[in-house]
Structure formats: C-alpha cells, structure tokens
Design an enzyme around this catalytic site. Sequence first.
Site: not given
Length: 809
Positions: A358, A555
């Site tokens: 991931h 992000k």
Amino acid sequence: MTDNDTTPAIDRSPLAGRIVDTLIHRIGKDERAARKHDWLAATILTLRDEIIDKWMASTRQAHAAGAKRVYYLSLEFLIGRLLRDALSNLGRNAEVAEALASLGVDLAEIEEIEPDAALGNGGLGRLAACFMESMATLELPAYGYGIRYVNGMFRQRIDDGWQVELPETWLAHGNPWEFERRESAYFIGFGGEVTGNEAGHVHWKPAEAVEAVAYDTPVVGWRGKRVNTLRLWSARAFDPIRLDAFNAGDHIGALAGQARAESLVRVLYPSDSSSAGQELRLRQEYFFSSASIQDIVRRHVQYFGDIRTLPDKAAIQLNDTHPAVSVAELMRLLIDHHDLPFEEAWEVTRRTFGYTNHTLLPEALESWPLPLFERLLPRHMQLIYAINGRVLREARKSPSMGDHSVAAISLIDENGERRVRMANLAFVASHSVNGVAALHTELMKQTVFADLHRLYPERINNKTNGITPRRWLMGCNPALTALIRDAIGPAFCDDAAELRSLDSFADDASFRERFAEVKRSNKVGLSNFIRESTGLRLDPDALFDVQIKRVHEYKRQLLNIIETVALYDQIRSHPEKDWTPRVKLFAGKAASSYHNAKMIIKLANDVAKRINSDPSVGGLLKVAFISNYNVSLAERIIPAADLSEQISTAGMEASGTGNMKFALNGALTIGTLDGANIEIKDHVGDENIVIFGLTADEVAAKRAGDYRPREIIEGSRELSQAVNAIASGVFSPDDPDRYRDLMNGLYDRDWFMVAADFDGYAAAQRSVDARWADRSNWQASAVRNVARVGWFSSDRTIGEYAREIWGAM
Ligand SMILES: *Cc1c(COP(=O)(O)O)cnc(C)c1O
C-alpha cells in the site's frame, strides 16, 4: 419517543411487532421507556435475526460445494455505520421505515445515532471494508479477520483551531451487530524459549499467553445474496483474576493479567503512512495473525482433513505487511504441529498467501529490531532465518544477483541496527504481490522491490482499488441514484459498468438541469449541517471545492491552503474582477505525533477564521474545516462536492479511493498524475478532469538533482506573497511566529514539491473558474464523470483478485 397510546397495536405490521418484541425481551424496555438507542438496538437485532438464516445458509452452501475460501487479513477495517447499508442491501429500507414510523420512530433519526465503527485510519482500512461488501456481493465465501479495538480511531475536536484527540467509545452502548463466540478461542503465546529434541521436534514454550476470542459481524452483500463474516479478535487473560494474589490483599496485581490482555486490543495505532515502532504494535500484529491462522487451519482440517490441501481451499490475502508475521505462524503450525517437512510447508505457505502493498514511503515500510522480534517470537525468528537462507541461496544461483542485490532481498536489514523486514517477508512468502494502481505497481517494480522483482519477475501484479457503489452512491446519494434510475433503468445497481448508459445524457439539457438540482439540494443539506455545527453560513450556489482525507504533507493540504491565501489576496486586490464564488472545505485527522500535520490543521482554521470574517471578500470566498472526518462525514460531504482535490505529490499516493467516490458523485477532479488519478483520467477523458503538476518521474528527477525551492518561491509573486503572509503572522496575529518553521520548511527543502507545483496548481484553479462559468458544460462533465467511473467499483477489483490471485471464481 412519542406517545404511542393512540396507536392501536392492531394496525401494526408483523415486522413492527417483532421490533417491539425485541425491544421488550432483548433490550428489556417497553415502548414508553425506550430511548433512541434502544430503538436502534431493537431494529438492528430484529434485522440481525433475519440475517442469521442467510448467514447460515451461506456457510452451509460453501461447505457443501467444497468451495475455496478467501481470508482477508487486515489490521484495519474502517467500517462506518452498518444499518443503512444492511437495510439497503436486503431491500428492506421502506418496510423497516414504515414499521418504525408506525411506532412513532424515525428511521433516519436512529440511523444517525449509530456509532461510526472506525477501526482504521484511512484508505487502507476503508478498502478492507469495501472489499468485504463486494466479496459478499460477488458471492465469494470470504472471511475478514482483524482486531476488535475497544477504542478505534480517535474522535477529533477542533479547539481554537487545534486538533484535540478524544477517545472514541463506539462500544459504549454495546454492539448489537456482533456475536461473541466464546467457543472460538485460541491460545496466543509470547516470549519464552525454544527447545529441540533428538527427533528434531521443536518445542516452543512461551513465557506468557493470552486467549483470543472471536466476535463475528455479518456482512451482507447486495440483494442479500450472501452473508459473510467479519471476525474480529478480542483478548482475554486465561486467569482473569489471580485468586491467590487477591486473597493476599494484592487487589490490583490480581487483575494485572486481564489488564495486560486488554491492552492488546485497546487502541488502534493512529499512524497513517508511518510505521509504529512499538512493542505493543508487534504484539497486536502477532496476536491477530496467530488467532486468524489457527482459525483458518482448524477450519480447513475440520472440513478437508489434510492440511496439505490448504492452498486449494484457502487463499489468504495480507492487507499490507501488518499481518505478515502470519507467514511465519503458518510455517510454525505446519512444521511443529502438523509435521510437514520445511520444503513442503514452504510450498503450502507460498501457494496460500497473497500480499497487497500500500505504500512506497520508506518511513512506512515496517521492520522490527531483531532483538525485539527474537525475544517476543523466538520460534518465528528461527523460521524467518530458515526462510531467509532458502531465499538467499536461490538468489545466489541467479547470475544477475550481486552482493548488493542479495543484501536488498534479505529478510534481515544489516544496515545499522539489524531489523526484520516485513515487506520482504511478505513478498517472498506470497505467490502474488500486488500494487493498488497502475502507477504504484510500476513504481514498486522500479523502487522498493526492484531486486525482488528481478528474482521473481512474475510475482508483482496490479489490482487498481475500487469502492463499493452501494455505500458510495446508492447509500450516500439517494437523490442522484433515483435520477440515474429514471434515466437509464436499474441495471447499474447490479453492475456499475452499466452507468456508461448515462453518458449520452450529458448532452440532454433537461437531464443536466435535474442533475444540477440534485447536486444543489445536496449542497443545501451540507450547508445546513455546517451551519448547525459551526455557525458558518455557506452559499449553496458557490463552487464547493473539497479536500477531505488524512492530513499528511504528501497529500498537500498545504498547497491548497497557500493557494486559498493567494486567491484571497487576489480577490481583495481586484474586487472589480468577476470572481467565482467558492467554498473551500477541509476535513481530516492528523496522526497524534505528526507535528507538521497538526500545524497544517491549525493553519487551515486560522486562514478560515480570517477570510470568513473579512467583509472585503464579500462572500466570494469561504473556508471551513469540518471536524472529526470519518466515513459518515464523508458520506455527507461527497455528494455535495463540485470539485475534488486530489493533489498529492506525484509518486506518493499509492491509489487513493476518495478520488473515486467524488467522481462517482459528479464532482470534477483537480489532481496530479498520481495513483488512480491517472486511471480516472483515462476513464473520464482529458476534457472532464483538471490535471496539473509534476509527474512522478519529474519529482524523482528533481529530488535527485538540485531542487531549489527558495528560487521558485521568490520567482513567483503570488506564491511568495502568500508564503510571506503566512510566515509573518498575518493569519496568526496572536502568535506571529506560529508558521515560521512550517514555511521555512518550504524554502529549505520542500520535499513534497509544493513550490514546484504551485503555479501549475493556481493556473489549474483559474481554469476551473472558467469552466464553472460555462455551467452547462460543467454539468455535462460532471455527468460524464458519473457515467464513466463504474470501472472503479470494488466489485471489479474483487473480481480481478478472485480470478487472478485467489483462484476462487
Ligand atoms: C475513502 C476514505 C479515505 C481515503 O481517502 P483518500 O482521499 O483516498 O485518502 C479515508 N478516510 C475515509 C473516512 C474514507 O471514507
């Protein structure tokens, strides 16, 4: 709740009667005394009784067919609420709403008080939850295995702009969904020593042990076709109380065993994308892995007799490396308990496991100090050495593997303090290693697993993530669902690919009009919620620009905030221009130890406070940070979004799934060529998405070369003004130096390339304004997004796992 005296019992449906019966006999309340939580529990228990029959039928059917079972091991399940999902999947919504209404109870109201089960941090845990639902929908016999954390993800409160973490007590009113399986309990040992006898038999004598107890939650597939099990483990001391100690007066010490056991399942590690290097974390990982593997082996032997056929009847998928110690646990059971020779055990293990990676972030790759691992799991350490020896001997046979490659492949990191590399362990012990988006899978081959990939070139494959359309369209956006059904019929409810038929409606002005009305009413709903929770008034006709996700530097919420500041500056300087009214919405939690992420939350709140109270922007710009982001909040916000912010530094977001949810609900994406954004772009078409910024290759090249953020900042007027304003305390007059370090981080290093991407991002935002001005064109793009992202259904993803990894379809 209400006075039921006037409701004659005779008018009640049998279902209403059953709910009341449950209320009285299982909750112990009558209608007059019942509070909302009692009605919620009575409704869930009534429904659960009906689910049980299907549940048992599902198990019998899998057994009779001798079907292969899928086991999804995940340290996180970000489930959210279950009632609405279960009602809708069973097609019982209207009937239950009516029955409750006849009792004076509003279904929507009790749905709202169901606790949000947040046994996960973010995308990884939510993926596991979507997968559980899709596996039931595709009628795969599957079990999810995880930990029943007493306190899941923390509840976030915003105090004066700062994140405050409070314990979430999702079990405070009990959990009517679950069954405690006292009979399914396993011995889990830790520490101690390993001895061998002359016959070569190895014996591990743990120094301490706890008991793992199963709690089962039914997972209902779409149309109730199949009900699978989510089995979460809790921990119990063997001796809950040491009576000798208690009687001797040591009342606390007598209970220490139970307290130690409970500490195992107390907390979810609140770390998204960074490794949690704590002994307790390793104990948690082993605890749930061992219980799950013992359970899987027990079931296999019970049904099929011979443990050597395990790979034909069981596929175990590791959701990231958190359950990777399962590999050594299965080897231990096969060798020490079932007497398989090492080679045969290794073959069985490798054919059974699959591993999903991931993240490529080096700080998130799990590894354990060797002395810690050896002390806690001495037998497993031996087995890992044995596995390592086998793998390295194999590597040495390959002429292309030099010393450097062999060192990179090794399960033991020899650089500095020796550590056990869990990703390498998971890789070598699995027949399949997958990434979660095309770009991510490519980067896995080129970076973290480059050497392992050369040794096992067939092993890495891609399975682009997906989301369940039941929760992320039909559940959260009933108005849009009804509109789509009106237009193209109900086939999309069973197969999200059928959404394609909606594409031509993008050219239909009257459909676009109705589509816009649905979006507007969702925005009104969200505005009301925000007004009630924060007092802030929003204009539902403004462009709702939304960034909701874990707060992390990669992000790049900071990029968005700095652009917001720049826009604020522009609006004030040029009030004569025709600005697009915008609402910038943020939500997200920061890991409690992540200083910069917490500063970013405070900054978003400081910027919001200043802008929202400045009359000179004339309502053209509003900023809100909505507290306590979780699944339920996402379900509320996403249907009301016009613009979806997916602006991670390219190469850093493995896939993203938030991006898919927004597109499915008719938001346009503004994003980088990262993770699944690339595939979303391929599906919706270049003209229906706004892409900007560096590519992953360009980011890598800049990092390797001499990237000079200071020069970039100073070369961009807008950027330098915004950064200077933040750094000099314009948004923090009470503490002018508050953001000095955060901004200096941009000047000095800017690892996440905020400066490099700023101008491109700002230009992309102005192009969004221009698109928004042509409203029918915008709506057409939004419709095309909905029509073209059916591929991102987790049904498609799970179909690929089942066929290509699990051999289960
Ligand atoms: C979908 C989802 C995520 C993942 O979002 P990304 O934008 O992909 O990081 C995280 N948290 C919740 C509650 C979600 O529903």
